[in-house]
Design an enzyme around this catalytic site. Sequence first.
Site, PDB file in Angstrom:
ATOM      1  N   THR A 181       0.454  -1.286   0.096  1.00 31.06           N
ATOM      2  CA  THR A 181       0.255   0.144  -0.153  1.00 31.06           C
ATOM      3  C   THR A 181       0.772   1.074  -0.299  1.00 31.06           C
ATOM      4  O   THR A 181       2.005   1.363   0.624  1.00 31.06           O
ATOM      5  CB  THR A 181      -1.207   0.375   1.280  1.00 31.06           C
ATOM      6  N   ASP A 182      -0.133   2.287  -0.073  1.00 34.71           N
ATOM      7  CA  ASP A 182       1.022   3.626  -0.552  1.00 34.71           C
ATOM      8  C   ASP A 182       0.107   4.467   1.107  1.00 34.71           C
ATOM      9  O   ASP A 182       0.061   3.224   2.233  1.00 34.71           O
ATOM     10  CB  ASP A 182       0.769   4.744  -0.938  1.00 34.71           C
ATOM     11  N   GLN A 183       1.048   5.627   1.430  1.00 34.24           N
ATOM     12  CA  GLN A 183       0.546   5.980   2.859  1.00 34.24           C
ATOM     13  C   GLN A 183      -0.780   5.882   3.654  1.00 34.24           C
ATOM     14  O   GLN A 183      -0.901   6.196   4.574  1.00 34.24           O
ATOM     15  CB  GLN A 183       1.152   7.950   3.205  1.00 34.24           C
ATOM     16  N   MET A 184      -1.591   6.231   1.798  1.00 30.74           N
ATOM     17  CA  MET A 184      -3.122   6.516   2.137  1.00 30.74           C
ATOM     18  C   MET A 184      -3.638   5.075   2.411  1.00 30.74           C
ATOM     19  O   MET A 184      -4.875   4.579   3.131  1.00 30.74           O
ATOM     20  CB  MET A 184      -3.751   6.869   1.221  1.00 30.74           C
TER      21      MET A 184
END
Length: 138
Positions: free
Chosen positions: A15-18
């Site tokens: 995943t990304d930071q979100m």
Amino acid sequence: MLMQDTTVQVRYAETDQMGIVYHANYFIWFEVGRTEWFRRLNQNYKSLEEQGVILPVIDVQCQYKKPALYDDKLIIRTHLHELKGVRLIFHYEIIREKDEELLARGKTVHAFVDKDKKPVRLKKEFPQLWDVLHSALE
């Protein structure tokens, strides 16, 4: 038609930071689903290669519907859509397990080639393997 459902749980690294899954991970999940689909037929990539058949991806597509999120449990639904000449096409659906929401739909197109990367007519050169794959279409 042989349909294989394989489950994965979204890892933080995907995943990304979100907390949203990075798009390229869907292609990895397609491979996970395809690998399990072959195992269900008592085949795997290693045994195919030992028989002299390699299946490179020559086209891949993914249509993203909704994002997968960190810690979602996903179903990778895989089936062989077409087997013809020197190629085969798999279709995939990525479904969130808890609400059965379709998150993505995709396909991969593979060529049958030998170790020298020359096209192989599976039906003619590997009739037993052809029969196993063809039976999965019915």
